[in-house]
Design a protein around this motif. Structure first.
Motif, PDB file in Angstrom:
ATOM      1  N   THR A  89       1.298   8.936  -6.087  1.00 30.77           N
ATOM      2  CA  THR A  89       1.299  10.353  -5.720  1.00 30.77           C
ATOM      3  C   THR A  89       2.415  11.130  -6.398  1.00 30.77           C
ATOM      4  N   LEU A  90       3.582  10.521  -6.527  1.00 28.80           N
ATOM      5  CA  LEU A  90       4.775  11.245  -6.946  1.00 28.80           C
ATOM      6  C   LEU A  90       5.141  11.071  -8.409  1.00 28.80           C
ATOM      7  N   THR A  91       4.452  10.164  -9.120  1.00 24.93           N
ATOM      8  CA  THR A  91       4.740   9.960 -10.532  1.00 24.93           C
ATOM      9  C   THR A  91       3.430   9.826 -11.304  1.00 24.93           C
ATOM     10  N   ALA A  92       3.565   9.839 -12.616  1.00 24.07           N
ATOM     11  CA  ALA A  92       2.407   9.623 -13.484  1.00 24.07           C
ATOM     12  C   ALA A  92       2.257   8.155 -13.867  1.00 24.07           C
ATOM     13  N   MET A  93       3.029   7.284 -13.234  1.00 24.58           N
ATOM     14  CA  MET A  93       2.956   5.855 -13.521  1.00 24.58           C
ATOM     15  C   MET A  93       1.596   5.308 -13.109  1.00 24.58           C
ATOM     16  N   PRO A 152      -4.675   1.776  -6.853  1.00 25.39           N
ATOM     17  CA  PRO A 152      -4.742   2.566  -5.613  1.00 25.39           C
ATOM     18  C   PRO A 152      -4.464   1.681  -4.409  1.00 25.39           C
ATOM     19  N   PRO A 153      -3.883   2.241  -3.360  1.00 26.15           N
ATOM     20  CA  PRO A 153      -3.637   1.435  -2.155  1.00 26.15           C
ATOM     21  C   PRO A 153      -4.942   0.958  -1.545  1.00 26.15           C
ATOM     22  N   GLY A 154      -4.894  -0.231  -0.964  1.00 26.54           N
ATOM     23  CA  GLY A 154      -6.096  -0.772  -0.346  1.00 26.54           C
ATOM     24  C   GLY A 154      -6.522   0.005   0.880  1.00 26.54           C
ATOM     25  N   HIS A 155      -5.549   0.592   1.570  1.00 32.24           N
ATOM     26  CA  HIS A 155      -5.852   1.353   2.781  1.00 32.24           C
ATOM     27  C   HIS A 155      -4.775   2.406   2.969  1.00 32.24           C
ATOM     28  N   VAL A 156      -5.182   3.603   3.370  1.00 33.62           N
ATOM     29  CA  VAL A 156      -4.237   4.695   3.614  1.00 33.62           C
ATOM     30  C   VAL A 156      -4.412   5.180   5.039  1.00 33.62           C
ATOM     31  N   ARG A 183      -1.776   6.910   8.511  1.00 32.28           N
ATOM     32  CA  ARG A 183      -0.570   7.694   8.756  1.00 32.28           C
ATOM     33  C   ARG A 183       0.694   6.821   8.754  1.00 32.28           C
ATOM     34  N   GLN A 184       0.566   5.577   9.163  1.00 34.01           N
ATOM     35  CA  GLN A 184       1.718   4.692   9.140  1.00 34.01           C
ATOM     36  C   GLN A 184       2.146   4.391   7.700  1.00 34.01           C
ATOM     37  N   ARG A 185       1.177   4.135   6.848  1.00 33.56           N
ATOM     38  CA  ARG A 185       1.472   3.891   5.438  1.00 33.56           C
ATOM     39  C   ARG A 185       1.963   5.164   4.757  1.00 33.56           C
ATOM     40  N   ALA A 186       1.425   6.295   5.156  1.00 37.15           N
ATOM     41  CA  ALA A 186       1.870   7.570   4.606  1.00 37.15           C
ATOM     42  C   ALA A 186       3.340   7.826   4.948  1.00 37.15           C
ATOM     43  N   ALA A 187       3.740   7.534   6.179  1.00 40.24           N
ATOM     44  CA  ALA A 187       5.131   7.709   6.590  1.00 40.24           C
ATOM     45  C   ALA A 187       6.053   6.815   5.771  1.00 40.24           C
ATOM     46  N   LEU A 188       5.652   5.569   5.594  1.00 39.04           N
ATOM     47  CA  LEU A 188       6.461   4.640   4.815  1.00 39.04           C
ATOM     48  C   LEU A 188       6.539   5.075   3.355  1.00 39.04           C
ATOM     49  N   ALA A 189       5.442   5.619   2.825  1.00 40.68           N
ATOM     50  CA  ALA A 189       5.443   6.110   1.448  1.00 40.68           C
ATOM     51  C   ALA A 189       6.453   7.233   1.268  1.00 40.68           C
ATOM     52  N   MET A 190       6.545   8.136   2.237  1.00 40.52           N
ATOM     53  CA  MET A 190       7.494   9.235   2.144  1.00 40.52           C
ATOM     54  C   MET A 190       8.934   8.731   2.246  1.00 40.52           C
ATOM     55  N   MET A 191       9.150   7.694   3.004  1.00 38.92           N
ATOM     56  CA  MET A 191      10.488   7.115   3.093  1.00 38.92           C
ATOM     57  C   MET A 191      10.865   6.388   1.805  1.00 38.92           C
ATOM     58  N   LEU A 192       9.861   5.895   1.101  1.00 40.71           N
ATOM     59  CA  LEU A 192      10.099   5.210  -0.173  1.00 40.71           C
ATOM     60  C   LEU A 192      10.161   6.172  -1.349  1.00 40.71           C
ATOM     61  N   ASP A 212       0.828  -1.205   0.000  1.00 45.41           N
ATOM     62  CA  ASP A 212       0.000   0.000   0.000  1.00 45.41           C
ATOM     63  C   ASP A 212       0.866   1.260   0.000  1.00 45.41           C
ATOM     64  N   ALA A 213       1.936   1.251   0.806  1.00 44.73           N
ATOM     65  CA  ALA A 213       2.825   2.408   0.879  1.00 44.73           C
ATOM     66  C   ALA A 213       3.513   2.651  -0.463  1.00 44.73           C
ATOM     67  N   TRP A 214       3.927   1.568  -1.113  1.00 43.36           N
ATOM     68  CA  TRP A 214       4.587   1.706  -2.406  1.00 43.36           C
ATOM     69  C   TRP A 214       3.630   2.279  -3.441  1.00 43.36           C
ATOM     70  N   ARG A 215       2.425   1.760  -3.483  1.00 43.92           N
ATOM     71  CA  ARG A 215       1.431   2.273  -4.426  1.00 43.92           C
ATOM     72  C   ARG A 215       1.107   3.730  -4.142  1.00 43.92           C
ATOM     73  N   LEU A 216       1.044   4.075  -2.883  1.00 43.46           N
ATOM     74  CA  LEU A 216       0.762   5.459  -2.509  1.00 43.46           C
ATOM     75  C   LEU A 216       1.885   6.378  -2.972  1.00 43.46           C
ATOM     76  N   ALA A 217       3.132   5.944  -2.774  1.00 41.62           N
ATOM     77  CA  ALA A 217       4.277   6.763  -3.171  1.00 41.62           C
ATOM     78  C   ALA A 217       4.346   6.930  -4.683  1.00 41.62           C
ATOM     79  N   VAL A 218       4.235   5.837  -5.405  1.00 41.44           N
ATOM     80  CA  VAL A 218       4.336   5.894  -6.869  1.00 41.44           C
ATOM     81  C   VAL A 218       3.151   6.659  -7.464  1.00 41.44           C
TER      82      VAL A 218
END
Length: 258
Positions: A12-16, A20-24, A26-35, A4-10
């Motif tokens: 949000t930050l790219t046009a790829m 969509p992530p199954g669940h969003v 704050r923990q997944r959001a933090a991991l997305a920013m680290m990724l 979910d974090a990977w999907r959120l990062a990609v």
């Protein structure tokens, strides 16, 4: 959670195109920013490919640099540039917090925002052209790849605990204050190590890459301090401004060493 974090990062930050992530949360959001540095890899690969092809075709360095920067911009739908323009417009609009936030939310760019975009893109392209003038072959392409990925480390600093959101709605509410200072340090040290290794491989002193990361950290921190003072916190627009400023700083620092 990692998926979910990977999907959120990609997503949000790219046009790829990604599911969509199954669940969003704050923990997944933090991991997305680290990724985020890894999520930017498709953009970085595109820019590196343009650099390599431009050199093989014998294009002028500035033309190649502009094309490479354009690939990164197109690869994220100009999301970060939009954030840069809105942030600068907000800071230039008024010293009233609510007025500034309202200007940022309109979605239109004023003279200050447009000027900021032109200057930052100009710095990125000119600095990259200087780097290309100092090296040839696949090595500068790899350096560009690492620089684009490393610049996204700015997002962890934007989300560090203690930097509050300017609004209770929008992107800031989900992502801000989710990353611990220790993890921010880990991400930036990794970025500095990658830049140092890439700089050494290109033929620069290794510490030039580490210095580029340190300067980018300082610039992002300055943007955050200013945003907190002017807006009472950060927004998604500030995230974008931080990323673009981070990339410009890294490339300028590397150009001074080429």
């Amino acid at each position: 959670m990692l998926r979910d974090a990977w999907r959120l990062a990609v997503g949000t930050l790219t046009a790829m195109p990604v599911r969509p992530p199954g669940h969003v949360d704050r923990q997944r959001a933090a991991l997305a920013m680290m990724l985020a540095p890894l999520a930017a890899l498709p953009l970085a690969l595109g820019a590196a490919a343009v650099v390599l092809l431009g050199q093989l075709a014998g294009l002028p360095h500035l033309v190649t640099a502009l094309l490479a920067v354009s690939v990164v911009v197109a690869g994220n739908r100009a999301l970060h540039l939009d954030g840069l323009a809105d942030t600068v417009d907000g800071m230039a609009a008024s010293y009233d917090r609510e007025r500034s936030l309202a200007v940022m939310k309109t979605g239109t760019s004023g003279p200050a925002g447009v000027t900021a975009v032109v200057l930052v893109l100009g710095l990125q392209a000119a600095a990259l052209a200087s780097v290309l003038a100092g090296a040839s072959g696949v090595r500068p392409a790899v350096l560009v790849l690492v620089a684009v990925c490393a610049s996204r480390s700015a997002l962890t600093l934007c989300c560090v605990r203690g930097v509050r959101p300017a609004r209770e709605d929008g992107l800031g509410r989900t992502f801000t204050q989710t990353v611990s200072p220790t993890l921010v340090l880990v991400v930036w040290v990794a970025a500095a190590a990658a830049l140092a290794a890439a700089a050494w491989w290109v033929g620069m002193e290794w510490w030039h890459g580490a210095l580029a990361a340190a300067l980018a950290t300082a610039v992002v921190a300055a943007i955050l301090v200013r945003a907190v003072r002017r807006f009472g916190g950060v927004t998604g627009d500030v995230f974008g401004a931080a990323v673009e400023a981070s990339l410009a700083t890294i490339l300028v620092a590397l150009s001074a060493s080429s």
